[in-house]
Design a protein around this motif. Structure first.
Motif, PDB file in Angstrom:
ATOM      1  N   LEU A 161       0.841  -1.205   0.000  1.00  0.00           N
ATOM      2  CA  LEU A 161       0.000   0.000   0.000  1.00  0.00           C
ATOM      3  C   LEU A 161       0.878   1.259   0.000  1.00  0.00           C
ATOM      4  N   THR A 200      -3.139  -9.679   0.234  1.00  0.00           N
ATOM      5  CA  THR A 200      -1.758  -9.193   0.296  1.00  0.00           C
ATOM      6  C   THR A 200      -1.087  -9.250  -1.074  1.00  0.00           C
ATOM      7  N   ASN A 290     -19.510  -4.283   5.689  1.00  0.00           N
ATOM      8  CA  ASN A 290     -18.362  -3.585   6.250  1.00  0.00           C
ATOM      9  C   ASN A 290     -17.928  -2.446   5.317  1.00  0.00           C
ATOM     10  N   PRO A 384     -13.895  -2.835  15.025  1.00  0.00           N
ATOM     11  CA  PRO A 384     -13.207  -3.194  16.274  1.00  0.00           C
ATOM     12  C   PRO A 384     -12.435  -4.509  16.141  1.00  0.00           C
ATOM     13  N   TYR A 385     -11.147  -4.441  16.447  1.00  0.00           N
ATOM     14  CA  TYR A 385     -10.235  -5.578  16.315  1.00  0.00           C
ATOM     15  C   TYR A 385      -9.960  -6.090  17.721  1.00  0.00           C
ATOM     16  N   LEU A 411     -14.984 -15.375   8.794  1.00  0.00           N
ATOM     17  CA  LEU A 411     -14.584 -14.457   7.722  1.00  0.00           C
ATOM     18  C   LEU A 411     -14.969 -13.026   8.058  1.00  0.00           C
ATOM     19  N   GLU A 412     -15.508 -12.818   9.247  1.00  0.00           N
ATOM     20  CA  GLU A 412     -15.901 -11.479   9.650  1.00  0.00           C
ATOM     21  C   GLU A 412     -15.407 -11.176  11.057  1.00  0.00           C
TER      22      GLU A 412
HETATM   23  C1  B12 Z   1      -2.948  -8.104   7.619  1.00  0.00           C
HETATM   24  C2  B12 Z   1      -4.335  -8.627   7.951  1.00  0.00           C
HETATM   25  C3  B12 Z   1      -4.511  -9.345   9.136  1.00  0.00           C
HETATM   26  C4  B12 Z   1      -3.406  -9.501  10.184  1.00  0.00           C
HETATM   27  C5  B12 Z   1      -3.411  -8.193  11.052  1.00  0.00           C
HETATM   28  C6  B12 Z   1      -2.180  -7.956  11.902  1.00  0.00           C
HETATM   29  C7  B12 Z   1      -1.235  -6.925  11.337  1.00  0.00           C
HETATM   30  N1  B12 Z   1      -0.299  -6.491  12.127  1.00  0.00           N
HETATM   31  O1  B12 Z   1      -1.316  -6.484  10.200  1.00  0.00           O
HETATM   32  C8  B12 Z   1      -3.930 -10.756  10.956  1.00  0.00           C
HETATM   33  C9  B12 Z   1      -3.389 -12.004  10.281  1.00  0.00           C
HETATM   34  C10 B12 Z   1      -3.593 -10.819  12.432  1.00  0.00           C
HETATM   35  C11 B12 Z   1      -5.437 -10.641  10.686  1.00  0.00           C
HETATM   36  C12 B12 Z   1      -6.404 -11.167  11.541  1.00  0.00           C
HETATM   37  C13 B12 Z   1      -7.760 -11.231  11.212  1.00  0.00           C
HETATM   38  N2  B12 Z   1      -8.314 -10.913  10.036  1.00  0.00           N
HETATM   39 CO1  B12 Z   1      -7.388  -9.866   8.675  1.00  0.00          CO
HETATM   40  N3  B12 Z   1      -6.613  -8.905   7.244  1.00  0.00           N
HETATM   41  C14 B12 Z   1      -5.422  -8.394   7.065  1.00  0.00           C
HETATM   42  C15 B12 Z   1      -5.376  -7.657   5.700  1.00  0.00           C
HETATM   43  C16 B12 Z   1      -4.649  -8.580   4.700  1.00  0.00           C
HETATM   44  C17 B12 Z   1      -4.709  -6.284   5.712  1.00  0.00           C
HETATM   45  C18 B12 Z   1      -5.190  -5.316   6.822  1.00  0.00           C
HETATM   46  C19 B12 Z   1      -4.473  -3.986   6.716  1.00  0.00           C
HETATM   47  O2  B12 Z   1      -3.300  -3.880   7.026  1.00  0.00           O
HETATM   48  N4  B12 Z   1      -5.137  -2.920   6.241  1.00  0.00           N
HETATM   49  C20 B12 Z   1      -4.553  -1.631   5.968  1.00  0.00           C
HETATM   50  C21 B12 Z   1      -4.439  -0.743   7.219  1.00  0.00           C
HETATM   51  C22 B12 Z   1      -3.927   0.628   6.838  1.00  0.00           C
HETATM   52  O3  B12 Z   1      -5.731  -0.582   7.797  1.00  0.00           O
HETATM   53  P1  B12 Z   1      -5.927  -0.742   9.403  1.00  0.00           P
HETATM   54  O4  B12 Z   1      -7.351  -0.710   9.693  1.00  0.00           O
HETATM   55  O5  B12 Z   1      -5.059   0.195  10.114  1.00  0.00           O
HETATM   56  O6  B12 Z   1      -5.342  -2.237   9.561  1.00  0.00           O
HETATM   57  C23 B12 Z   1      -5.576  -2.997  10.714  1.00  0.00           C
HETATM   58  C24 B12 Z   1      -6.898  -3.765  10.650  1.00  0.00           C
HETATM   59  O7  B12 Z   1      -7.152  -4.178   9.321  1.00  0.00           O
HETATM   60  C25 B12 Z   1      -6.617  -4.958  11.558  1.00  0.00           C
HETATM   61  N5  B12 Z   1      -7.320  -6.144  11.061  1.00  0.00           N
HETATM   62  C26 B12 Z   1      -6.804  -7.115  10.310  1.00  0.00           C
HETATM   63  N6  B12 Z   1      -7.758  -8.007  10.000  1.00  0.00           N
HETATM   64  C27 B12 Z   1      -8.906  -7.562  10.571  1.00  0.00           C
HETATM   65  C28 B12 Z   1     -10.181  -8.101  10.553  1.00  0.00           C
HETATM   66  C29 B12 Z   1     -11.206  -7.430  11.214  1.00  0.00           C
HETATM   67  C30 B12 Z   1     -12.587  -7.990  11.133  1.00  0.00           C
HETATM   68  C31 B12 Z   1     -10.935  -6.221  11.926  1.00  0.00           C
HETATM   69  C32 B12 Z   1     -12.017  -5.498  12.642  1.00  0.00           C
HETATM   70  C33 B12 Z   1      -9.637  -5.681  11.936  1.00  0.00           C
HETATM   71  C34 B12 Z   1      -8.646  -6.371  11.242  1.00  0.00           C
HETATM   72  O8  B12 Z   1      -5.202  -5.184  11.514  1.00  0.00           O
HETATM   73  C35 B12 Z   1      -4.569  -4.131  10.747  1.00  0.00           C
HETATM   74  C36 B12 Z   1      -3.251  -3.770  11.382  1.00  0.00           C
HETATM   75  O9  B12 Z   1      -3.450  -3.253  12.665  1.00  0.00           O
HETATM   76  C37 B12 Z   1      -6.905  -7.508   5.378  1.00  0.00           C
HETATM   77  C38 B12 Z   1      -7.222  -7.448   3.880  1.00  0.00           C
HETATM   78  C39 B12 Z   1      -8.138  -6.318   3.467  1.00  0.00           C
HETATM   79  N7  B12 Z   1      -8.726  -6.481   2.292  1.00  0.00           N
HETATM   80  O10 B12 Z   1      -8.328  -5.328   4.128  1.00  0.00           O
HETATM   81  C40 B12 Z   1      -7.482  -8.767   6.095  1.00  0.00           C
HETATM   82  C41 B12 Z   1      -8.935  -8.767   6.542  1.00  0.00           C
HETATM   83  C42 B12 Z   1      -9.336  -7.373   6.999  1.00  0.00           C
HETATM   84  N8  B12 Z   1      -8.961  -9.701   7.680  1.00  0.00           N
HETATM   85  C43 B12 Z   1     -10.060 -10.387   7.765  1.00  0.00           C
HETATM   86  C44 B12 Z   1     -10.407 -11.280   8.827  1.00  0.00           C
HETATM   87  C45 B12 Z   1     -11.709 -12.052   8.686  1.00  0.00           C
HETATM   88  C46 B12 Z   1      -9.581 -11.423   9.955  1.00  0.00           C
HETATM   89  C47 B12 Z   1      -9.917 -12.210  11.235  1.00  0.00           C
HETATM   90  C48 B12 Z   1     -11.319 -11.886  11.793  1.00  0.00           C
HETATM   91  C49 B12 Z   1      -9.752 -13.723  10.954  1.00  0.00           C
HETATM   92  C50 B12 Z   1     -10.205 -14.633  12.089  1.00  0.00           C
HETATM   93  N9  B12 Z   1     -11.069 -15.568  11.806  1.00  0.00           N
HETATM   94  O11 B12 Z   1      -9.771 -14.522  13.209  1.00  0.00           O
HETATM   95  C51 B12 Z   1      -8.763 -11.764  12.178  1.00  0.00           C
HETATM   96  C52 B12 Z   1      -9.123 -10.651  13.205  1.00  0.00           C
HETATM   97  C53 B12 Z   1      -9.646 -11.213  14.504  1.00  0.00           C
HETATM   98  C54 B12 Z   1      -9.633 -10.183  15.613  1.00  0.00           C
HETATM   99  N10 B12 Z   1      -8.697 -10.331  16.535  1.00  0.00           N
HETATM  100  O12 B12 Z   1     -10.449  -9.272  15.677  1.00  0.00           O
HETATM  101  C55 B12 Z   1     -11.006 -10.077   6.618  1.00  0.00           C
HETATM  102  C56 B12 Z   1     -12.148  -9.170   7.074  1.00  0.00           C
HETATM  103  C57 B12 Z   1     -13.429  -9.457   6.352  1.00  0.00           C
HETATM  104  C58 B12 Z   1     -14.564  -8.630   6.901  1.00  0.00           C
HETATM  105  N11 B12 Z   1     -15.758  -9.132   6.717  1.00  0.00           N
HETATM  106  O13 B12 Z   1     -14.409  -7.552   7.435  1.00  0.00           O
HETATM  107  C59 B12 Z   1      -9.978  -9.434   5.568  1.00  0.00           C
HETATM  108  C60 B12 Z   1     -10.621  -8.462   4.593  1.00  0.00           C
HETATM  109  C61 B12 Z   1      -9.298 -10.618   4.818  1.00  0.00           C
HETATM  110  C62 B12 Z   1     -10.252 -11.456   4.019  1.00  0.00           C
HETATM  111  N12 B12 Z   1     -10.255 -11.307   2.724  1.00  0.00           N
HETATM  112  O14 B12 Z   1     -10.947 -12.286   4.552  1.00  0.00           O
HETATM  113  N13 B12 Z   1      -5.669  -9.957   9.540  1.00  0.00           N
END
Ligand code: B12
Length: 432
Positions: A161, A200, A290, A384-385, A411-412
């Motif tokens: 990104l 990714t 979402n 909320p994470y 997935l959510e």
């Molecule tokens: C990297 C990533 C992760 C990493 C995050 C750790 C890290 N240091 O980066 C890990 C592997 C830990 C992860 C975990 C999860 N993830 Co994820 N993740 C991603 C990804 C590839 C990129 C996120 C990102 O960096 N965004 C950019 C930055 C700038 O935005 P940000 O808000 O600051 O980023 C933070 C949040 O995105 C947060 N995060 C990551 N995943 C998720 C999921 C949810 C539901 C929430 C609320 C927050 C969250 O971690 C990021 C770093 O702090 C996205 C892909 C996408 N299309 O967005 C999927 C994505 C967001 N994840 C997803 C999911 C489902 C999860 C989990 C719920 C999986 C699970 N069954 O446990 C868990 C979260 C559980 C929880 N504790 O709440 C889905 C969400 C779908 C939806 N309906 O919203 C996505 C879209 C992937 C997918 N195609 O399925 N994830």
């Protein structure tokens, strides 16, 4: 040309068509319904919940939110310029707002938002943001290390990104910075360890495509072209029998990358049509609730991708969104959900009763009220994470995984998943 020649010519043409990823227009009412779900987020101007991705998604869509949209960008600018203002101006600050500093990926999304409004970063304030993003990437490059043994502190998703955002602003990066992402894509086992997700690789592919279109990093041209092909092939291979690339929620970014691309002999056109059909069924089912995911999907439904931010069309006509009428569904039915956390001592396992249609977060709140269960969250662009359960905070490269028993990752997130009666939800602390 004889009859046979004409036939072969036509078949050849059809074959070529089958190699191009095109997404035919989708029912505009369906697209509008999706866009309407963004309006409450745009109107909710809390600094903590500002989401540059929503602005980007809207500007690349066929929809607009009029004055609200312009105001939203204005507030985004205030927030991001304030967050990264020069240390000289922040002398008398207590450190409070330091903690709330946007991450590398969030800064990148903000720069994409500026480009979506046809602005180039510039001037004193703009240059500071560019330097900051470059510094973030340099730090990440160091964290990965010269032998690629380490990991980025954020993720390869945010790394991609960051490169993409600087690229659409015509800011060049050193070959060594781009080289880390190239290496990650070239070495599959490396990516697997780092949680390969279609999202990714798609983001990496979008960054490489931008570099390719902009003729940046000429010394790495060959590697960049190859990496784009590798990423496309990986995504095609990840197509599920239902038609998703990865899963339903990674399909929008995957399509952003594949759209308008041409891969001879790969039946890309058919794969993309299948993905579109699968997405449409989900849109009708309201799977896309979402805001972040809607913002990644809307450009696709308008035939656009983040790479179009190289030269966005800010004059393109867009339909003005009108707020939707809410009809909250009332239910008297009560369901019970088994909530379990086996990894704590003593292990937690309780049946929680909530109204049907409650989110997992509602279940957590009820469990907390009843006693014996506690949790903590961090606000992110996805909602909320979950960061702690029973006081156990996640360590570096750990996360609380959400699963439906026996072993299906949800997935959510907690705010969106609505458990069914009798379901068991497990919270598991895992490394990623
Ligand atoms: C990297 C990533 C992760 C990493 C995050 C750790 C890290 N240091 O980066 C890990 C592997 C830990 C992860 C975990 C999860 N993830 Co994820 N993740 C991603 C990804 C590839 C990129 C996120 C990102 O960096 N965004 C950019 C930055 C700038 O935005 P940000 O808000 O600051 O980023 C933070 C949040 O995105 C947060 N995060 C990551 N995943 C998720 C999921 C949810 C539901 C929430 C609320 C927050 C969250 O971690 C990021 C770093 O702090 C996205 C892909 C996408 N299309 O967005 C999927 C994505 C967001 N994840 C997803 C999911 C489902 C999860 C989990 C719920 C999986 C699970 N069954 O446990 C868990 C979260 C559980 C929880 N504790 O709440 C889905 C969400 C779908 C939806 N309906 O919203 C996505 C879209 C992937 C997918 N195609 O399925 N994830």
């Amino acid at each position: 040309m004889g009859h046979l020649g004409v036939l072969l010519f036509l078949l050849g043409g059809l074959g070529t068509l089958a190699d191009i990823c095109e997404i035919p227009e989708v029912d505009s009412k369906l697209v509008e319904t999706l866009g309407q779900r963004l309006l409450p987020w745009i109107d909710w101007l809390s600094l903590e919940h500002l989401n540059p991705s929503i602005y980007v998604g809207l500007r690349l869509s066929s929809l607009q939110a009029g004055a609200r949209e312009a105001f939203y960008l204005h507030i985004l600018k205030l927030k991001y310029q304030q967050s990264f203002r020069s240390p000289r101006l922040a002398v008398n600050d207590d450190n409070r707002d330091d903690q709330a500093k946007p991450s590398m990926g969030q800064l990148a999304l903000y720069l994409l938002a500026l480009r979506a409004n046809c602005e180039f970063v510039g001037g004193h304030k703009g240059d500071r943001l560019v330097s900051q993003l470059k510094r973030f990437l340099e730090d990440e490059k160091r964290a990965i290390g010269p032998n690629h043994k380490g990991h980025p502190r954020t993720s390869y998703y945010q790394y991609g990104l960051g490169i993409l955002a600087l690229c659409v602003h015509q800011k060049r990066l050193h070959d060594t910075v781009v080289g880390k992402l190239l290496y990650a894509v070239e070495h599959e086992q490396h990516l697997h360890r780092d949680h390969l997700s279609v999202d990714t690789v798609a983001m990496a592919g979008l960054a490489f495509t931008c570099l390719d279109h902009s003729n940046f990093n000429p010394n790495q041209r060959h590697r960049i072209t190859l990496a784009i092909r590798t990423v496309r092939e990986k995504i095609l291979k990840a197509q599920t029998p239902e038609g998703y690339f990865g899963n339903v929620y990674s399909t929008p970014l995957a399509l952003q990358l594949l759209m308008n691309s041409f891969m001879p002999g790969q039946k890309l056109g058919t794969a993309c049509l299948k993905a579109r059909t699968a997405l449409l069924a989900n849109m009708k089912d309201e799977a896309f609730r979402n805001a972040l995911l809607i913002s990644q999907l809307l450009p696709v439904l308008n035939g656009k991708s983040y790479v179009d931010l190289i030269s966005p069309d800010c004059e393109a006509p867009r339909v003005l969104l009108q707020p939707a009428m809410e009809n909250p569904s009332q239910t008297q039915e009560v369901i019970s959900v088994m909530l379990k956390v086996p990894s704590v001592l003593p292990p937690y396992r309780h049946s929680i009763s909530v109204p049907a249609g409650s989110s997992l977060e509602d279940v957590f709140n009820k469990a907390q009220e009843l006693g014996g269960f506690t949790y903590g969250t961090q606000n992110t662009l996805s909602g909320p994470y979950l960061t702690s359960v029973m006081g156990k905070e996640v360590g570096e490269r750990e996360f609380w995984q959400l699963l439906r028993a026996p072993d299906t990752p949800l997935l959510e997130g907690i705010a969106e998943y609505t458990p069914k009666n009798g379901e068991t939800i497990e919270l598991r602390l895992v490394s990623w």
